[in-house]
Design a protein around this motif. Sequence first.
Motif, mmCIF file in Angstrom:
data_model
loop_
_atom_site.group_PDB
_atom_site.id
_atom_site.type_symbol
_atom_site.label_atom_id
_atom_site.label_comp_id
_atom_site.label_asym_id
_atom_site.label_seq_id
_atom_site.Cartn_x
_atom_site.Cartn_y
_atom_site.Cartn_z
ATOM 1 N N ASP A 529 0.862 -1.198 0.000
ATOM 2 C CA ASP A 529 0.000 0.000 0.000
ATOM 3 C C ASP A 529 0.897 1.248 0.000
ATOM 4 O O ASP A 529 1.615 1.516 0.966
ATOM 5 C CB ASP A 529 -0.892 -0.025 1.246
ATOM 6 N N GLU A 530 0.862 2.015 -1.082
ATOM 7 C CA GLU A 530 1.724 3.197 -1.202
ATOM 8 C C GLU A 530 1.422 4.215 -0.107
ATOM 9 O O GLU A 530 2.335 4.856 0.433
ATOM 10 C CB GLU A 530 1.541 3.838 -2.584
ATOM 11 N N ALA A 531 0.154 4.332 0.263
ATOM 12 C CA ALA A 531 -0.219 5.303 1.300
ATOM 13 C C ALA A 531 0.426 4.952 2.634
ATOM 14 O O ALA A 531 0.871 5.828 3.390
ATOM 15 C CB ALA A 531 -1.736 5.364 1.446
ATOM 16 N N LYS A 534 4.102 5.919 2.560
ATOM 17 C CA LYS A 534 4.274 7.371 2.695
ATOM 18 C C LYS A 534 4.188 7.790 4.162
ATOM 19 O O LYS A 534 4.931 8.668 4.623
ATOM 20 C CB LYS A 534 3.232 8.104 1.852
ATOM 21 N N LYS A 535 3.275 7.144 4.899
ATOM 22 C CA LYS A 535 3.175 7.406 6.332
ATOM 23 C C LYS A 535 4.434 6.939 7.057
ATOM 24 O O LYS A 535 4.938 7.611 7.967
ATOM 25 C CB LYS A 535 1.947 6.708 6.914
ATOM 26 N N TYR A 595 6.112 -1.329 -2.304
ATOM 27 C CA TYR A 595 6.674 0.002 -2.149
ATOM 28 C C TYR A 595 7.663 -0.020 -0.988
ATOM 29 O O TYR A 595 7.406 -0.665 0.046
ATOM 30 C CB TYR A 595 5.568 1.029 -1.865
#
Length: 658
Positions: A529-531, A534-535, A595
């Motif tokens: 999960d790219e999100a 990023k977190k 990712y």
Amino acid sequence: MKIKQLFFGLAISLNIAAYAQESKKEVLFTIDNKPYYTDEFTRVYNKNLDLVKDESQKDINHYLDLFIAYKLKINKANKLSLQNNPQYQAELASYRTQLSKDYVTDTKVTKELIEEGYNRSLKEIKAAHILILVDENAAPADTLKAFKEISDLRKRAVNGEKFEDLAVKHSQDPSAKDNKGELGYFSAFRMVYPFESAAYKTKKEGISQPVRTRFGYHIIKVEDIRDNRGEVTVSHIMIMKPANNPTTTAEKAKSTIDDIYQKLNQGEKFEDLARQFSEDRSSAPEGGLLSRFGSGQLSSEEFEQVAFGLTVPNSYSKPFESQFGWHIVKLIEKHPVKTLEEAEKDLENKVRKDDRSRLITNSLNETLRKKYKVVTNPGLYAKISKAITDSFYGDEWKMPGDPAEYAKPLVTIQDKQINGTVFVAFLKNEQIAKSTLKPLSKLIGQLYDKFVDQQLNIYYNENLENEYPEFNAVMEEYRDGLLLFELMEKEIWEKAKTDTIGLANFYKEHAANYQWKMREDVIIASSTDEAVIKKARKLLKQNKTAEFIKKELDATDKVNVMINSGVFEEGNHALPKNLKPKTGVSDVVKEGEYYFVAKINKILPAGPKTLEETRGKVINDYQQFLEENWVGDLKKEATIQVERPVFERVKQTMQAKK
């Protein structure tokens, strides 16, 4: 065992069928005038060809050098008397025992019995029997009397008298008065072998001929034959019948089982109800679970019928009654009959534990008696026989006189002589069985035949190397492999581990071989999960720990992010390929479905490894260094003569077969 790690790649193969001898055996080379032959060289080369990873070892010229070095080491081990080490001898003897199992039995008969047992196991037979007791060693008159009695009962049954009535009145099986001779359904290996054979050879609704077992004489009525239903695993709830069976108590038991059945229909768990109410104390704590069983293994045919009648896993029966009480049965799993291949190992074990094993033993004994010349000393046999008294039957007999009187050859097998004292010791052990066979002379004769068969088997086992070239070859390889292990442990491996000065010097001289590539001290986060990544990147920039990030981003029932941290060399698979070697938090990079983000804390430049950082590799290389120098010394100590014309012929033949 480190034998597999030796440079020679010695493979101890148990696949006897793969063994192939050279049609012509010639001397390939000598070491101090001891010859080594072409057949062993080609056999070992071919067997190890697919195992070696180093292509140079597949070169026949190079392999000859390896083979000579191998034999030099074995010679050295023998010179050091390592073959006399008790631990070595015990391990070799243990291996020989395992290997010999395929030779000290009649494999043809064993295979036939396995196939017979399997074919019989595909059917289940329902039968009844009548038994007339007679001891295995009964006098001929008693045996004849029993045979006449069972033959008369068979004639009466064939002529129309009811079999169950004859069983109740005449059978000497104690249970016949209650079960009228009924045995229920059974399959292979459930009855003694002669009884089983008679049952399977009798047609449905037929009555067998009299059959002798160790219990006496039987006749068997085959009532039904059906396909084997396999085995089943079930759970049950039981409410026991009251012992004196008063009507009110019996009604209460029936009412209780009906109430339990109603609770099941209301959705309550079978296992919970079994724990609370089942009166089968052995299965109730396990929720009513029983061990898997097949036909004829339980005492209740009604229970078996209901259990096998269920077809859907987790379905349960209506309440039913057996001789023990009221039951509800739940199907856990059905186990169909296995294929022959699946069942073969289990069947072989059953055959060896069953009466059938006598057929295997007798077949081998008969073969050995034909194979080897056996000569008995009649005078010594008569002397020993005369010294045995009726006290033998009570396990109280002792050989009178001086034991030296019997220390003479009693039996000769080929060129091996066995003294009478060995037979006397055998007889003392056999007393324990307390045989009832009479007269005494007949018992002694029977025991002597058993003794001779035992000695024939011992002689045969001792001479397996002479009887079977393939057995000898495998034993030679294992013997040499064990010696080589002992020798390498003594001369190389232990020295490399304990010679700290030599190891340190070797490391200094070869320091260029032990270098780090550039390394990164890094924390790597990955997710699909790219999100999430990023977190994770944001948290890494805040200098949060791996544990904090996991706790922050993972859900209660889902793993959203994985963290990997450590010091990794350039090119390590743990490092994302697109990761730039720069301190700080990286950009998000993608590889495949994942990712990644990394925080590089430190970059360590390429440089030499310390001895402690690479000790295992240095020890391994030092061992190889010591071995190469040691082999050179062994070559200097020995006179080696290679028969070059022979080797060239062997090489041409081997290359032609590639």
